[in-house]
Design a protein around this motif. Structure first.
Motif, PDB file in Angstrom:
ATOM      1  N   ILE A  16      33.849  36.751  44.741  1.00 51.76           N
ATOM      2  CA  ILE A  16      35.294  36.975  44.640  1.00 51.76           C
ATOM      3  C   ILE A  16      35.555  37.974  43.518  1.00 51.76           C
ATOM      4  O   ILE A  16      35.218  37.704  42.367  1.00 51.76           O
ATOM      5  N   ALA A  25      42.750  37.411  43.372  1.00 51.52           N
ATOM      6  CA  ALA A  25      41.954  36.692  44.368  1.00 51.52           C
ATOM      7  C   ALA A  25      41.311  35.443  43.755  1.00 51.52           C
ATOM      8  O   ALA A  25      41.287  34.372  44.371  1.00 51.52           O
ATOM      9  N   HIS A  28      43.972  32.693  43.146  1.00 51.30           N
ATOM     10  CA  HIS A  28      44.303  32.021  44.403  1.00 51.30           C
ATOM     11  C   HIS A  28      43.227  30.997  44.755  1.00 51.30           C
ATOM     12  O   HIS A  28      43.528  29.862  45.169  1.00 51.30           O
TER      13      HIS A  28
END
Length: 432
Positions: A16, A25, A28
């Motif tokens: 990620i 990202a 999240h």
């Protein structure tokens, strides 16, 4: 063998993208992971994520951004001889291992709070702007990088940016154009500052200064404000029949074939200023056996028609930090540069507390030689200690070498042992 849960989750995290300044990202992912484990999640405007558990007495804290060097965030994990690294990039064990430990604890339903802070690597920004409540009496930071140590102090820091107009003129006479490139190992500007690592900008400036006949068209170098520069490059003009030379193993000189162009009016003075700047340790702390004060010549680059130089100062004492920054500003001001100061954060001056004593006692059940330490780098603990004066804080972590470089690596056996220590801390806070 390293804790399977931690390494498995760290492997997930490495896929990620989470370079400092580009962490959406990962944020999240953390939010969804915590919610799926049954924790109440809050996120503030600075991008910090807090997962509140039931009956919590301790908050675990790690930052979830990383310094991206070389091919990062495209990270390819490599495991060899008990160490994990990344192929041609920084690894992100700083502080991804801490994040992975926290996620493993959450997966097991641990009764604790978990604070994931944002953008630590670019000035402790998340911790500085934290707008989430730390409700527990104890906080354990997992961003230390030496197994067997309980950290109870860290350096404060401040960045200095100096600027000056870049004036150009046409190169006169006949000559040839060359690209001079410096390559160095790189490293963490706090952890590695006493390791006598070459600074690519200093190496380049030394060549430009010694080849006094050169005219400089451009110069740039450095990657991050908190990393010792690993790359620097200059485009130069040399009079016909005179070749620039260097005996440094860090320097490469190549003719470019360029036919015409402009050069800096004050290029020689710029090179001399960079070469003459005392990058590195400025004072030593004998009691702690680490640098007391240091400064990193971090970056040099063009911003429009101006040249900018970035410096990162650190000290174990706030008064020493202020003096170091004031001296640096005075020096560059005398050379005609304008200066601005940014990102100041305080030192966390070493003091033991009942929580650190408990952490050390439990650590010694896993590693009998464990001891207290301080680090010549910034930890978010300094800001938490300042903003929450009654919060009892300590910091631990596995052995991580050469962070903020493409040589970053973590010793896997220490990851497993740190996980054991953390679980014992969760299970035994009853006596404090």
């Amino acid at each position: 063998m390293a804790d399977k849960c931690v390494i498995h989750i760290f492997s997930q995290l490495s896929r990620i993208p989470h370079c400092s300044g580009d962490t959406e990202a990962m944020r999240h992912f953390l939010k969804n992971f915590a919610a799926s484990c049954g924790y109440r999640v809050e996120i503030d405007r600075a991008g910090n994520v807090m997962a509140y558990g039931k009956g919590s007495r301790v908050t675990f804290q790690s930052h979830y951004d990383m310094v991206c060097i070389a091919k990062a965030p495209a990270i390819e994990l490599v495991v060899q001889k008990g160490w994990m690294s990344a192929k041609e990039s920084s690894l992100g064990a700083d502080n991804g291992i801490g994040v992975a430990i926290m996620l493993c604890l959450m997966k097991k339903g641990t009764g604790a709070d978990f604070l994931f802070t944002n953008d630590e690597e670019i000035g402790l920004l998340g911790a500085r702007d934290l707008d989430l409540r730390i409700r527990t009496p104890y906080l354990l930071n997992l961003d230390s990088e030496e197994f067997g140590k309980v950290y109870i102090g860290c350096a404060g820091g401040e960045d200095v940016f100096v600027r000056k107009d870049a004036m150009f003129q046409e190169a006169e006479g006949s000559g040839a154009w060359f690209a001079i490139t410096a390559e160095a190992p790189g490293g963490h500007s706090g952890v590695n500052i006493a390791d006598n690592l070459p600074n690519a900008i200093t190496e380049l400036a030394g060549v430009l200064t010694k080849n006094h006949f050169l005219e400089i068209a451009s110069v740039e170098g450095g990657e991050r404000i908190n990393a010792i520069p690993r790359h620097a490059k200059a485009i130069v003009w040399s009079p016909e029949g005179i070749l620039p030379v260097s005996d440094s193993p860090h320097i490469r000189i190549e003719e470019t074939g360029k036919e015409a162009g402009s050069v800096l009016v004050d290029g020689k003075r710029l090179a001399e200023a960079l070469f003459g700047f005392a990058h590195g340790v400025r004072a030593w702390n004998r009691e702690l056996s680490l640098p007391q004060s240091s400064i990193n010549l971090a970056k040099v680059f063009f911003v429009g028609d101006e040249i900018e130089i970035a410096l990162s100062a650190r000290s174990m004492a706030n008064k020493d930090l202020e003096r170091l920054v004031e001296q640096s500003v005075a020096g560059w001001d005398a050379l005609g540069y304008s200066c601005r100061r940014e990102g100041k954060y305080p030192a966390w001056e070493p003091v033991t507390n009942p929580f650190s004593e408990k952490v050390l006692a439990l650590y010694r059940t896993v590693e009998p030689d464990a001891s207290y330490a301080a680090i010549h780098a910034g930890l978010e603990c300094a800001l938490f200690a300042h903003d929450y004066p009654h919060l009892k804080i300590a910091s631990i972590g596995p052995t991580i070498l050469d962070p903020h470089s493409d040589r970053e690596r973590v010793k896997l056996s220490t990851v497993e042992k740190v996980m054991h220590v953390v679980e014992r801390i969760v299970a035994d806070l009853s006596s404090i």
